[in-house]
Design a protein around this motif. Structure first.
Motif, PDB file in Angstrom:
ATOM      1  N   PHE A 279      41.978  31.665  36.515  1.00 26.02           N
ATOM      2  CA  PHE A 279      42.739  30.424  36.673  1.00 26.02           C
ATOM      3  C   PHE A 279      41.899  29.380  37.390  1.00 26.02           C
ATOM      4  CE2 PHE A 279      46.921  32.746  36.297  1.00 26.02           C
ATOM      5  CZ  PHE A 279      47.481  31.904  35.350  1.00 26.02           C
ATOM      6  N   SER A 280      42.113  28.120  37.042  1.00 29.42           N
ATOM      7  CA  SER A 280      41.433  27.043  37.773  1.00 29.42           C
ATOM      8  C   SER A 280      42.394  25.888  38.024  1.00 29.42           C
ATOM      9  CB  SER A 280      40.224  26.542  36.982  1.00 29.42           C
ATOM     10  OG  SER A 280      40.664  25.914  35.794  1.00 29.42           O
ATOM     11  N   ALA A 281      42.070  25.074  39.016  1.00 27.40           N
ATOM     12  CA  ALA A 281      42.890  23.894  39.358  1.00 27.40           C
ATOM     13  C   ALA A 281      42.072  23.015  40.308  1.00 27.40           C
ATOM     14  CB  ALA A 281      44.190  24.328  40.022  1.00 27.40           C
ATOM     15  N   ASN A 282      42.685  21.955  40.757  1.00 24.26           N
ATOM     16  CA  ASN A 282      41.994  21.114  41.742  1.00 24.26           C
ATOM     17  C   ASN A 282      42.463  21.382  43.154  1.00 24.26           C
ATOM     18  OD1 ASN A 282      39.980  19.758  40.350  1.00 24.26           O
ATOM     19  ND2 ASN A 282      41.496  18.419  39.389  1.00 24.26           N
ATOM     20  N   LYS A 283      43.192  22.466  43.302  1.00 27.06           N
ATOM     21  CA  LYS A 283      43.549  22.950  44.638  1.00 27.06           C
ATOM     22  C   LYS A 283      43.314  24.457  44.651  1.00 27.06           C
ATOM     23  CE  LYS A 283      47.881  24.037  45.461  1.00 27.06           C
ATOM     24  NZ  LYS A 283      49.337  24.209  45.519  1.00 27.06           N
ATOM     25  N   PRO A 284      43.072  25.022  45.818  1.00 31.71           N
ATOM     26  CA  PRO A 284      42.811  26.465  45.850  1.00 31.71           C
ATOM     27  C   PRO A 284      44.014  27.262  45.354  1.00 31.71           C
ATOM     28  CG  PRO A 284      42.276  25.421  47.958  1.00 31.71           C
ATOM     29  CD  PRO A 284      42.992  24.391  47.150  1.00 31.71           C
ATOM     30  N   LEU A 285      43.744  28.311  44.580  1.00 28.51           N
ATOM     31  CA  LEU A 285      44.799  29.172  44.059  1.00 28.51           C
ATOM     32  C   LEU A 285      44.631  30.552  44.690  1.00 28.51           C
ATOM     33  CD1 LEU A 285      44.550  28.145  40.281  1.00 28.51           C
ATOM     34  CD2 LEU A 285      46.294  27.392  41.915  1.00 28.51           C
ATOM     35  N   HIS A 286      45.319  30.763  45.808  1.00 35.28           N
ATOM     36  CA  HIS A 286      45.230  32.056  46.497  1.00 35.28           C
ATOM     37  C   HIS A 286      46.561  32.791  46.371  1.00 35.28           C
ATOM     38  CE1 HIS A 286      41.770  30.503  49.301  1.00 35.28           C
ATOM     39  NE2 HIS A 286      41.571  30.249  48.036  1.00 35.28           N
TER      40      HIS A 286
ATOM     41  N   GLU B 137      33.204  20.505  35.808  1.00 37.52           N
ATOM     42  CA  GLU B 137      33.042  19.113  36.260  1.00 37.52           C
ATOM     43  C   GLU B 137      34.380  18.519  36.685  1.00 37.52           C
ATOM     44  OE1 GLU B 137      31.335  17.003  33.002  1.00 37.52           O
ATOM     45  OE2 GLU B 137      29.335  17.860  33.312  1.00 37.52           O
ATOM     46  N   VAL B 138      35.469  19.106  36.192  1.00 29.29           N
ATOM     47  CA  VAL B 138      36.778  18.491  36.434  1.00 29.29           C
ATOM     48  C   VAL B 138      37.783  19.454  37.079  1.00 29.29           C
ATOM     49  CG1 VAL B 138      36.601  16.665  34.702  1.00 29.29           C
ATOM     50  CG2 VAL B 138      37.347  18.939  33.989  1.00 29.29           C
ATOM     51  N   GLN B 139      37.296  20.606  37.529  1.00 30.19           N
ATOM     52  CA  GLN B 139      38.150  21.569  38.233  1.00 30.19           C
ATOM     53  C   GLN B 139      37.416  22.016  39.491  1.00 30.19           C
ATOM     54  OE1 GLN B 139      41.491  23.414  36.327  1.00 30.19           O
ATOM     55  NE2 GLN B 139      41.262  21.274  36.850  1.00 30.19           N
ATOM     56  N   LYS B 140      38.039  21.807  40.642  1.00 32.25           N
ATOM     57  CA  LYS B 140      37.341  22.094  41.902  1.00 32.25           C
ATOM     58  C   LYS B 140      37.438  23.559  42.343  1.00 32.25           C
ATOM     59  CE  LYS B 140      37.400  17.574  44.078  1.00 32.25           C
ATOM     60  NZ  LYS B 140      38.433  16.797  43.365  1.00 32.25           N
ATOM     61  N   TYR B 141      38.476  24.259  41.867  1.00 26.59           N
ATOM     62  CA  TYR B 141      38.684  25.629  42.329  1.00 26.59           C
ATOM     63  C   TYR B 141      38.929  26.585  41.168  1.00 26.59           C
ATOM     64  CZ  TYR B 141      39.202  23.305  46.773  1.00 26.59           C
ATOM     65  OH  TYR B 141      38.966  22.534  47.874  1.00 26.59           O
ATOM     66  N   LEU B 142      38.319  27.730  41.287  1.00 22.04           N
ATOM     67  CA  LEU B 142      38.490  28.765  40.264  1.00 22.04           C
ATOM     68  C   LEU B 142      38.792  30.080  40.983  1.00 22.04           C
ATOM     69  CD1 LEU B 142      35.960  29.242  37.359  1.00 22.04           C
ATOM     70  CD2 LEU B 142      36.778  31.170  38.661  1.00 22.04           C
ATOM     71  N   SER B 143      39.793  30.783  40.498  1.00 27.76           N
ATOM     72  CA  SER B 143      40.167  32.037  41.140  1.00 27.76           C
ATOM     73  C   SER B 143      39.944  33.195  40.169  1.00 27.76           C
ATOM     74  CB  SER B 143      41.646  31.944  41.546  1.00 27.76           C
ATOM     75  OG  SER B 143      41.947  32.997  42.405  1.00 27.76           O
ATOM     76  N   LEU B 144      39.193  34.189  40.616  1.00 30.11           N
ATOM     77  CA  LEU B 144      38.836  35.314  39.728  1.00 30.11           C
ATOM     78  C   LEU B 144      40.009  36.295  39.604  1.00 30.11           C
ATOM     79  CD1 LEU B 144      35.163  35.987  40.906  1.00 30.11           C
ATOM     80  CD2 LEU B 144      35.922  34.796  38.841  1.00 30.11           C
ATOM     81  N   THR B 145      41.019  35.836  38.899  1.00 33.42           N
ATOM     82  CA  THR B 145      42.258  36.611  38.794  1.00 33.42           C
ATOM     83  C   THR B 145      42.188  37.698  37.719  1.00 33.42           C
ATOM     84  OG1 THR B 145      42.990  34.780  37.407  1.00 33.42           O
ATOM     85  CG2 THR B 145      43.809  34.829  39.672  1.00 33.42           C
TER      86      THR B 145
ATOM     87  N   TYR C 253      36.678  31.699  43.953  1.00 32.96           N
ATOM     88  CA  TYR C 253      37.388  32.506  44.944  1.00 32.96           C
ATOM     89  C   TYR C 253      37.753  33.874  44.372  1.00 32.96           C
ATOM     90  CZ  TYR C 253      40.966  33.955  48.258  1.00 32.96           C
ATOM     91  OH  TYR C 253      41.686  34.659  49.184  1.00 32.96           O
ATOM     92  N   THR C 254      37.520  34.916  45.168  1.00 35.16           N
ATOM     93  CA  THR C 254      37.949  36.264  44.766  1.00 35.16           C
ATOM     94  C   THR C 254      39.218  36.608  45.536  1.00 35.16           C
ATOM     95  OG1 THR C 254      35.640  36.878  44.470  1.00 35.16           O
ATOM     96  CG2 THR C 254      37.213  38.686  44.604  1.00 35.16           C
ATOM     97  N   PRO C 255      40.350  36.772  44.836  1.00 33.59           N
ATOM     98  CA  PRO C 255      41.592  37.086  45.546  1.00 33.59           C
ATOM     99  C   PRO C 255      41.484  38.400  46.328  1.00 33.59           C
ATOM    100  CG  PRO C 255      42.021  36.566  43.239  1.00 33.59           C
ATOM    101  CD  PRO C 255      40.545  36.683  43.384  1.00 33.59           C
ATOM    102  N   THR C 256      42.189  38.477  47.447  1.00 40.45           N
ATOM    103  CA  THR C 256      42.219  39.712  48.232  1.00 40.45           C
ATOM    104  C   THR C 256      43.077  40.728  47.475  1.00 40.45           C
ATOM    105  OG1 THR C 256      44.255  39.084  49.366  1.00 40.45           O
ATOM    106  CG2 THR C 256      42.176  38.370  50.387  1.00 40.45           C
ATOM    107  N   PRO C 257      42.978  42.011  47.821  1.00 39.76           N
ATOM    108  CA  PRO C 257      43.830  43.013  47.144  1.00 39.76           C
ATOM    109  C   PRO C 257      45.315  42.659  47.269  1.00 39.76           C
ATOM    110  CG  PRO C 257      42.133  44.105  48.428  1.00 39.76           C
ATOM    111  CD  PRO C 257      42.014  42.642  48.737  1.00 39.76           C
ATOM    112  N   GLU C 258      45.712  42.098  48.417  1.00 40.41           N
ATOM    113  CA  GLU C 258      47.141  41.740  48.605  1.00 40.41           C
ATOM    114  C   GLU C 258      47.519  40.590  47.675  1.00 40.41           C
ATOM    115  OE1 GLU C 258      44.931  41.928  51.239  1.00 40.41           O
ATOM    116  OE2 GLU C 258      45.559  43.988  51.699  1.00 40.41           O
ATOM    117  N   GLU C 259      46.646  39.597  47.569  1.00 33.88           N
ATOM    118  CA  GLU C 259      46.928  38.448  46.683  1.00 33.88           C
ATOM    119  C   GLU C 259      46.993  38.903  45.220  1.00 33.88           C
ATOM    120  OE1 GLU C 259      44.829  35.049  49.508  1.00 33.88           O
ATOM    121  OE2 GLU C 259      43.693  35.999  47.901  1.00 33.88           O
TER     122      GLU C 259
END
Ligand code: LMR
Length: 336
Positions: free
Chosen positions: A152-159, A222-230, A292-298
């Protein structure tokens, strides 16, 4: 020596006839797709084109049109059915609008833990059965090609799950993915792949999901500031042909093309993981998107929010097909 005009004309006519015959014999396959050259699908389609020409000794020419150069997602399906193109490799999420809703089983969040589980389906009886659903629509399935697991990606952190709430996400045309986004409190919006960069850039949507190879090669970093390795779901392809065209090929040529497809499939599936690893590394190096790599809890919380999508979409996809996938992969929702 001076040749009589009649003779010259006769020779010219013969040469012209020979050229025409050569052209008439050459079978052209237009292979349209929406991603960049430098992706698992882009590379595998070029590989297939080369192999097909080689194995048919030039009887077949495969013209690959990448990056939505000919058609976008929805149009390419129509073009295939009409015979304006002969071959496509749409993602498995794009068969629902044709009425082949069973394909959306691949979109269920977390249904595959890894590629081995996925291959049990794509190379086994379930994969073959899914292909039979296409025949009445004038389409024949030839092979499944890998891409990879989505992030997932967005312009805000996805935790936390709450971070997804209220955001608009570009998705593919799958009802299951629509439900996935709703389960996170987001707003899904179906947009053609080729229009996604612009939709993100102009703020029509806030975020998206895709494997890293698609994310990077479309310059979404270029247009997404945050990526979460979900890695919350899978994206891969069905290589399909216009059935009438395929059935009308001379048997020897069809056999050679099947051989070329077998080799291209092995190649696609061999490079897919590396292409995605490489793309993620490029995103990291660009410094434009924080990974960002989510924690096991996330991860557990995301899974808990998304697994109910299986139950919710069961009547659309078909309970039997979902059970067959569970059985083949060993997935047990009760154990989560
Ligand atoms: C998408 O629309 O995000 C993907 O299906 C594109 C593709 O073909 O990989």
């Amino acid at each position: 020596m001076k040749l009589p005009v009649k003779h010259i004309l006769a020779c010219a006519a013969l040469a012209f006839g020979a050229t025409m015959a050569a052209h008439a014999q050459q079978i052209v396959i237009k292979f349209s797709h929406v991603v960049a050259h430098d992706t698992p699908k882009g590379k595998a389609s070029e590989f297939f084109a080369k192999k097909a020409e080689e194995l048919t000794k030039g009887k077949v020419k495969v013209e690959v049109y990448a990056n939505s150069a000919l058609y976008k997602d929805k149009e390419e399906m129509e073009a295939l059915q009409l015979g304006s193109v002969q071959m496509l490799a749409p993602s498995l999420a794009k068969f629902g609008p044709l009425g082949a809703k069973e394909f959306e089983v691949f979109d269920l969040p977390y249904i595959f833990d890894n590629r081995d589980e996925l291959h049990k389906i794509t190379t086994g009886p379930v994969g073959a059965k899914l292909f039979t659903k296409l025949e009445s629509r004038g389409i024949k399935g030839l092979a499944y090609w890998d891409n990879g697991f989505k992030v997932f990606s967005a312009n805000k952190p996805l935790h936390a799950v709450a971070d997804y709430k209220g955001l608009k996400y570009r998705i593919q045309s799958s009802k299951v993915i629509e439900e996935e986004i709703r389960a996170l409190g987001g707003i899904p919006q179906v947009i053609a792949f080729g229009e996604t960069y612009q939709a993100l850039q102009t703020g029509v949507v806030d975020g998206t999901e895709n494997p890293p190879s698609n994310f990077y090669t479309q310059k979404m970093h270029e247009v997404q500031k945050y990526l979460s390795l979900t890695n919350h779901g899978y994206l891969g392809y069905a290589v399909v042909v216009n059935k009438k065209f395929w059935d009308g090929l001379p048997a020897d040529v069809r056999g050679q093309l099947e051989d070329a497809m077998r080799q291209a499939t092995a190649y696609a599936n061999q490079i897919a993981q590396d292409e995605n690893d490489r793309a993620l590394e490029e995103v990291r190096k660009s410094g434009k998107t924080e990974i960002y790599t989510p924690t096991p809890e996330e991860r557990a919380a995301l899974k808990k929010a998304l697994i109910p999508v299986h139950q919710k979409m069961a009547s659309r996809i078909g309970k039997d097909i979902i059970q067959e996938v569970y059985k083949a992969t060993g997935f047990d929702p009760a154990k989560l």
